[in-house]
Design an enzyme around this catalytic site. Structure first.
Site, PDB file in Angstrom:
ATOM      1  N   ASP A 182      42.085  38.981  58.186  1.00  0.00           N
ATOM      2  CA  ASP A 182      41.155  38.033  58.785  1.00  0.00           C
ATOM      3  C   ASP A 182      39.767  38.647  58.863  1.00  0.00           C
ATOM      4  O   ASP A 182      39.355  39.371  57.947  1.00  0.00           O
ATOM      5  CB  ASP A 182      41.671  37.589  60.155  1.00  0.00           C
ATOM      6  N   SER A 183      39.033  38.387  59.943  1.00  0.00           N
ATOM      7  CA  SER A 183      37.647  38.839  60.043  1.00  0.00           C
ATOM      8  C   SER A 183      37.512  40.357  60.083  1.00  0.00           C
ATOM      9  O   SER A 183      36.509  40.903  59.616  1.00  0.00           O
ATOM     10  CB  SER A 183      36.983  38.226  61.278  1.00  0.00           C
ATOM     11  N   TRP A 184      38.503  41.046  60.641  1.00  0.00           N
ATOM     12  CA  TRP A 184      38.457  42.511  60.631  1.00  0.00           C
ATOM     13  C   TRP A 184      38.479  43.021  59.193  1.00  0.00           C
ATOM     14  O   TRP A 184      37.722  43.915  58.832  1.00  0.00           O
ATOM     15  CB  TRP A 184      39.640  43.088  61.414  1.00  0.00           C
TER      16      TRP A 184
ATOM     17  N   GLY B 111      35.166  42.113  57.141  1.00  0.00           N
ATOM     18  CA  GLY B 111      33.923  42.769  57.522  1.00  0.00           C
ATOM     19  C   GLY B 111      32.945  41.879  58.257  1.00  0.00           C
ATOM     20  O   GLY B 111      31.729  42.083  58.190  1.00  0.00           O
TER      21      GLY B 111
ATOM     22  N   HIS C 198      33.309  42.193  67.093  1.00  0.00           N
ATOM     23  CA  HIS C 198      34.066  42.676  65.947  1.00  0.00           C
ATOM     24  C   HIS C 198      33.786  44.163  65.703  1.00  0.00           C
ATOM     25  O   HIS C 198      32.802  44.705  66.215  1.00  0.00           O
ATOM     26  CB  HIS C 198      33.706  41.863  64.700  1.00  0.00           C
TER      27      HIS C 198
END
Length: 497
Positions: free
Chosen positions: A278-280, A283, A473
């Site tokens: 996912d977003s991790w 980046g 994040h």
């Protein structure tokens, strides 16, 4: 995980025009009048300019209408031997601007514009001609042209010219892509190289000879030139920094500067790793030093998939890698229950994510020895909303485990039993459901004889993650720590590289 950008995008109805193939290259008949109201009369050439005794360019306005025009440039080989590669310098009148160009590759759209040959019309026989055309705004009368030889064109087969392991759709003279982190590596001889792009949505990093990269912000439809290099052999690498699931970027290959040439592409690396997440993994906001990115341009300028833990770990292991990640997506539930009825599994098999439902055809050369999966933050980071299909958190966790096990079956079917699969998970402050579920999934797979499935916990506190990227994040600092942790963990696995 809080994800403001993608929460806004769930309601989008995306219509994407995939433009390079249509706007840059059209059949020869397209030199006829394109505009419905233009005059098809063909006035005589306005300007002819010859360079040396080998190459002549002739310009004419082939049609005009209120506020616009269409022009044609004929390139003639005046030599007694075949011409291999040409470049036309086009000086447009003040106020004139190219809207669409075919049968050539342009650098710039107004003022002084250079146009190099397309992949298929760079070789002109002795005494023969070829032509390119374009439409523009303003008035095209009075433009001047000059022609030079020796510009090396794109090969017309980007996968043969550039090394990439990302998911791409081959368009013949270009390739399209949406997943983050897609990169192209090439080699050339000479003092410069052009990078042919058609992308108004994404940012790119360009790297020459492993030096510090420079960033192209939403380059649009252009050939970006890197010039004034020492005359010799060089490497070039272009990496997509940002996410664009709703709009495909397009790469049309490398073009050598006059007197140079494109060389055989770099060899593939024997080590291969796929990163799914996912977003991790993508980046999201990782280049920011503040959790609120509104004052620094928003998400895209602060994101760089080429500096994620996956990219860093792979380069540290000298491995080719593929990033298949989408911010806000979960295994069965997306961030805060958004976009109900779809999840990461809906799109994983696609070449172009949300642009095209066509299934990605895995090249026979792509069989990663390690697959790293990081999915679940969006499933569990927010509380269930009324109306969602799970009665409670326990039911959500059960559905997550069942779906995740099915996804692992897909990976096993695709890559075989020898591939090592690492399921990663961070510390979530609001629940242990993700951690507990991942551990149970690994235990079940191992008990069934699949011992090459392992779990890796990213302990936020123990690692010292600051989560200073956009919207809490991981920052670049964090991604470096995560890369070190992952690389060390992979080192403990009996991987047959």
């Amino acid at each position: 995980m809080k994800n403001l950008r993608w929460r806004k995008m769930w309601g989008l109805i995306a219509t994407t025009v995939l433009g390079m193939g249509a706007s840059l290259i059209e059949p020869a008949s397209a030199l006829d009048c394109h505009h419905s109201t233009c005059s098809p009369d063909s006035p005589p050439p306005e300007q002819i300019s010859t360079v040396g005794d080998t190459c002549t360019a002739a310009y004419r306005v082939s049609g005009s209408w209120d506020g616009g025009f269409q022009s044609e440039v004929v390139v003639t080989n005046d030599a007694g031997t075949p011409l291999n590669g040409w470049k036309v310098t086009l000086n447009l009148p003040t106020g004139a601007k190219i809207s669409s160009l075919w049968n050539g590759v342009n650098s710039g759209t107004s003022g002084t514009v250079t146009v190099t040959n397309a992949a298929y019309n760079g070789t002109i026989g002795a005494g023969r001609s070829t032509a390119f055309g374009f439409t523009g705004t303003g008035n095209g009368t009075g433009a001047t042209v000059s022609c030079s030889t020796g510009s090396t064109p794109p090969t017309g087969n980007v996968p043969a010219q550039a090394h990439t392991v990302g998911r791409i759709k081959d368009q013949g003279t270009s390739v399209q892509y949406t997943w983050p982190g897609v990169s192209f590596e090439g080699r050339f001889r000479g003092t410069g190289v052009g990078i042919v792009l058609n992308d108004a949505a994404n940012d790119y990093d360009v790297q020459i000879d492993n030096a510090a990269p420079t960033t192209l912000r939403t380059p649009g439809n252009t050939t970006h030139w890197v010039s004034n290099l020492s005359n010799g052999e060089h490497t070039v690498r272009v990496a997509k920094r940002t996410e664009s699931p709703w709009q495909a970027g397009e790469f049309g290959g490398f073009v050598a500067a006059s007197g140079g040439g494109i060389l055989a592409k770099p060899a593939a690396r024997t080590r291969q790793i796929e990163f799914i997440g996912d977003s991790w993994t993508a980046g999201y906001g990782n280049m920011s030093t503040s959790r609120d990115c509104a004052g620094s341009g928003g998400i895209n300028p602060n994101s760089n998939a080429d500096q994620t833990f996956g990219a860093l770990a792979a380069r540290g292991l000298n491995a080719d890698y593929q990033i298949t990640a989408w911010s806000g997506m979960g295994v069965v539930r997306n961030y805060n229950g958004g976009n109900a009825g779809t999840d990461f599994r809906t799109y994983y098999d696609r070449t172009l994510q949300a642009v095209d439902a066509a299934v990605w055809q895995r090249p026979s050369s792509w069989k990663p020895q390690v697959v790293v999966v990081g999915l679940g933050i969006n499933d569990f980071s927010t509380a269930l909303n009324p109306g969602e299909p799970w009665a409670d958190a326990a039911a959500l966790a059960a559905g997550y485990r069942d779906a995740y096990l099915g996804f692992l079956d897909k990976l096993r079917g695709r890559y075989g039993s020898d591939t090592h699969i690492v399921l990663t998970y961070p510390t979530l402050s609001n629940t242990t459901a993700m951690a507990d579920s991942v551990q149970q999934i690994v235990q079940r797979r191992n008990s069934q004889g699949d011992t090459r499935v392992k779990a890796l916990h990213y302990d936020n506190a123990a690692l010292g993650l600051d989560l200073l990227g956009c919207d809490w994040h991981p920052s670049l600092h964090d991604h470096r720590l995560l890369a070190d942790t992952l690389r060390s963990f992979i080192g403990t696995l009996p991987v047959k590289w």
